[in-house]
Design an enzyme around this catalytic site. Structure first.
Site, PDB file in Angstrom:
ATOM      1  N   LYS A 723       0.868  -1.180   0.000  1.00 19.43           N
ATOM      2  CA  LYS A 723       0.000   0.000   0.000  1.00 19.43           C
ATOM      3  C   LYS A 723       0.910   1.238   0.000  1.00 19.43           C
ATOM      4  CE  LYS A 723      -3.289  -2.365   3.094  1.00 19.43           C
ATOM      5  NZ  LYS A 723      -3.978  -2.296   4.417  1.00 19.43           N
ATOM      6  N   GLU A 727       1.420   9.648   1.923  1.00 16.25           N
ATOM      7  CA  GLU A 727       0.577  10.555   2.695  1.00 16.25           C
ATOM      8  C   GLU A 727       0.280  10.093   4.129  1.00 16.25           C
ATOM      9  OE1 GLU A 727      -1.673  10.371  -0.826  1.00 16.25           O
ATOM     10  OE2 GLU A 727      -2.031  12.522  -0.861  1.00 16.25           O
TER      11      GLU A 727
HETATM   12 MO1  MOS Z   1      -0.369  14.101  -3.213  1.00 20.61          MO
HETATM   13  S1  MOS Z   1      -1.284  15.573  -2.210  1.00 20.61           S
HETATM   14  O1  MOS Z   1      -1.573  13.203  -3.914  1.00 20.61           O
HETATM   15  O2  MOS Z   1       0.925  14.632  -4.030  1.00 20.61           O
END
Ligand code: MOS
Length: 765
Positions: A723, A727
């Site tokens: 995964k 983020e």
């Molecule tokens: Mo990210 S905010 O999907 O680069």
């Protein structure tokens, strides 16, 4: 989020049509949790590490073409204005100036979904593009900008989304300031009944600030026309999306645009979409026949290339005496800035905790400020702060430990899609993180109990994100007849290690040393398609395609070797770049010799990312625990430790994974305590337009961090089982810190960043 695209039963690529079943059959070779791997998962050194530390790696910023000219942009000095008159004749006369472009001498090119244009005469924020100069040097271009005379008609402006929603507020667009004219509403169950069944109800409001991405490398393009073919070197997270937007803007076929990005110093979402500057440079280059470089400076980075939208959130939650949640309600408004960009932040509230009755309402509002962009877990960072603050508040009201309360409301299945997850190890993350921070022993003990002005506290928060990746993503593998391999994939490395994990996967499958493997990514002309690097999708999309290409190569080699050795395919085995007779180890052929014997020069395979399973949700999960000290005399917060325990499926490279976590947590610390774009409400201009007054965490602010991974693989997602982790590390950090601050001082700070003045004001209120 519901997919509205047509689902094809086949993969089409470079003349091949392959059924899903065929790809799925190959996907059968899955690295599950028990797979014994030698290279993947290990802390292999970055294959591009030497180039980077020695300074030989060429970033877009470093590209210098013969005869290259330099462009700079004139930006609007007002929050809201119209151009009444513009005269650039003096600028054109300056020695060394090659061209000046503005709305008056440039074809209208639609921008921002055609609600504006490349050079608009209606300027909606301090920093909006007015004109551009091309000159022999950057210095001359900057001088020329000062010689452009513009008469602005200043217009009334509005900065705060709450003010912008009021009747009679200055309008950015005729249709009003609320994007799409209405909020984004989500509902399940019966929210009123949920609250009527609650024994406890808590309602409160929270706010978060505008945060600026500020990647290390500034936004930059170098463009070069060769006849009617355009090459664009761009510091971008999506080479194919830049190709598409540039081709559309210039009205030329995509096949005539080549986008190249070898190395990049970060993007964090600010480089996901094509910048105006890239098209501005292409037009100046076409006009003058010169290669053009355009690099934004730090002020432009601050004003004009995106930000994390602010948020004002009102949350209301209801729970029974035993802690069972009965209702969750979330209202938010956030600023898009001057141009469309989503500011909703209610997804954590919809999805993290088990609850049958939920309603969320998100308003995205136009204001006269720099446009928002996705920023490392857009919405989730803001929304998790609101959500996990109020969850702590109701846990306290119910007399429960915050962690026990979360476990009590653990969501076994996806609350929104009402279907199972491919895997979810959040419970394990809570348990491992609690153990590492000493939650049970320390939380009551340390809470505010220290003598003197230093108070200590612990806090927890929860992370959910998507990041399962998916098709389309392809990788082409070329085996040369010296036994070396080149991999091509149309992905891009933001600095996160894409080159290295691609090489690791090939090394693992073909059992070759990393030195034999070269990786080409970031070139639309030579690489097969891969998506943009956003949403934490790169590794989970690209790694399976690379593995598929390598597995196919291995099958080809086994089949060819068996034929050559006059054995059946089951009569040979593959080991370390050799195909060996299973009954006689001395009878073998190495792959280099085999390619020659096949009278081939290069063997080629193309791998594909398989489809994701239907009727399952793919999410990553995590829990972060913060241990903080607050000085109640100065209001200073010191973070002693962050424990991050996460479910990320398979780790591809331990060291690079940990680096992602460190970066995300440090960015989370910046969001929690330091970073904030400040706009003067009287002038509409940014008050902290520099890196001194806009505070980004430094080494001194970096806490002790412990990273715990509770997952080994998610074999339902793909043959690799990874995964995305770009983020997730940032999502719960600020919320965990805020909860720890409350635990330390007994007063809740409901507005980020948690600065000393807010703490002192709250303590003495
Ligand atoms: Mo990210 S905010 O999907 O680069």
């Amino acid at each position: 989020m519901s997919p509205r695209f047509v689902k094809s039963k086949h993969f089409f690529e470079e003349g091949t049509i392959e059924s899903l079943a065929e790809v799925s059959e190959r996907k059968g070779k899955v690295w599950d949790a028990g797979a014994k791997l030698d290279v993947v998962g290990k802390s292999v050194k970055r294959i591009d590490g030497y180039d980077k530390v020695s300074g030989t790696a060429r970033y877009t910023f470093d590209i210098n073409l013969p005869n290259m000219a330099h462009a700079r942009i004139l930006r609007c000095p007002h929050a809201h204005a119209k151009i009444k008159r513009i005269d650039f004749s003096k600028a054109l006369k300056l020695k060394g100036v090659l061209a000046v472009h503005t709305h008056s001498n440039t074809k209208r090119i639609p921008w921002f979904w055609n609600i504006s244009s490349l050079y608009d005469t209606h300027l909606r924020y301090e920093g909006d593009e007015v004109a551009a100069v091309l000159a022999e040097s950057e210095r001359i271009a900057l001088q020329a900008l000062k010689l452009i005379e513009v008469d602005y008609e200043e217009l009334p402006f509005v900065i705060d989304p709450g003010d912008a929603m009021i009747e009679g507020a200055p309008k950015l667009y005729d249709d009003g300031n609320v994007m799409r004219g209405k909020p984004d509403i989500y509902e399940r169950g019966d929210i009123e009944r949920g609250f009527s069944e609650a024994d406890y109800i808590v309602e409160d409001s929270f706010s978060t600030q505008v945060e600026i991405h500020h990647p290390t490398e500034v936004h930059c393009s170098v463009v070069n026309w060769d006849g009617d073919h355009l090459t664009v070197y761009d510091s971008t997270q999506g080479i194919f999306s830049v190709r598409e937007q540039v081709a559309r803007s210039l009205d030329i076929p995509e096949s005539r645009v080549r986008v190249i990005k070898k190395y990049m110093g970060g993007g964090f979402g600010s480089k996901l979409t094509t910048g105006k500057y890239t098209v501005i440079a292409a037009l100046l280059a076409r006009d003058t026949g010169r290669p053009v470089r355009i690099a934004l400076d730090r002020k432009e980075m601050h004003m004009a290339v995106g930000n994390r939208p602010d948020s004002f959130q009102t949350l209301k939650v209801g729970a029974k005496k035993d802690g069972t949640l009965t209702a969750l309600s979330h209202y938010s408004r956030g600023s898009a800035g001057a141009y469309p960009s989503g500011a909703g932040c209610s997804w954590p509230m919809r999805s993290v905790y088990k609850c049958d009755n939920v309603k969320t309402t998100d308003y995205t509002v136009f204001v006269n400020a720099g446009p928002g962009r996705p920023f490392r877990a857009p919405g989730h960072v803001q929304g998790t702060f609101g959500m996990d603050s109020i969850i702590d508040m109701i846990a306290e009201k119910a007399g429960m430990d915050p962690l026990d309360f979360r476990l009590k409301n653990y969501a076994e299945i996806d609350q929104v899609a009402n279907q199972p997850y491919t895997s979810k190890k959040l419970r394990e993350a809570y348990e491992a993180g609690a153990e590492a921070i000493g939650w049970k022993e320390n939380r009551q003990k340390v809470a505010g109990s220290m003598p003197g002005s230093i108070k200590r506290g612990l806090g927890v928060a929860t992370q959910i994100w998507w990041g399962g990746g998916g098709p389309p993503a392809y990788a082409t593998l070329k085996l040369n007849r010296d036994g070396s391999v080149r991999v091509l994939a149309g992905s891009q490395d933001l600095g996160t290690g894409t080159y290295t994990f691609i090489a690791q996967i090939v090394a693992e499958v073909l059992e070759l040393s990393l030195e034999k493997i070269s990786v080409t990514i970031g070139d639309t002309a030579t690489c097969p398609y891969c998506g943009s690097s956003g949403g934490s999708t790169t590794a989970p999309s690209v790694a399976p395609a690379v593995k598929d290409a390598a597995e196919q190569m291995k099958e080809k080699l086994i089949s060819a070797a068996a034929a050559h050795m006059e054995l059946s395919e089951s009569g040979v085995r593959y080991s370390k770049g050799k195909i060996i007779d299973t009954e006689d180890d001395s009878n073998s052929i190495d792959i280099a010799t085999l390619v020659r014997k096949m009278r081939e020069r290069v063997l080629v395979t193309t791998g594909r990312r398989s489809q994701n399973p239907e009727n399952y949700s793919i999410n990553s999960f995590g829990a972060q625990f913060a241990d903080v000290e607050v000085d109640i005399e100065t209001g200073q917060v010191k973070i002693l430790k962050i424990v991050a325990a996460h479910d990320i499926g398979r780790t591809l490279n331990k060291q690079m994974m940990e680096s992602q976590f460190y970066g995300g947590i440090i960015q989370g610390v910046g969001f929690a305590l330091l970073e904030e774009r400040v706009i003067d409400p009287f002038t509409g201009k940014i008050a902290n337009l520099n890196m001194h007054d806009y505070k980004i965490p430094t080494m001194m602010d970096t806490p002790n961090m412990e990273i715990i991974i509770v997952s080994k693989s998610d074999p339902m997602i793909s043959n690799v089982g990874a995964k995305g982790i770009g983020e997730p590390p940032m999502i719960p950090t600020a919320a965990a810190i805020a909860n720890a601050v409350y635990n330390a001082i007994g007063v809740r700070i409901k507005s980020l960043p948690i600065t000393p003045d807010k703490i002192l004001n709250a303590l003495y209120a």
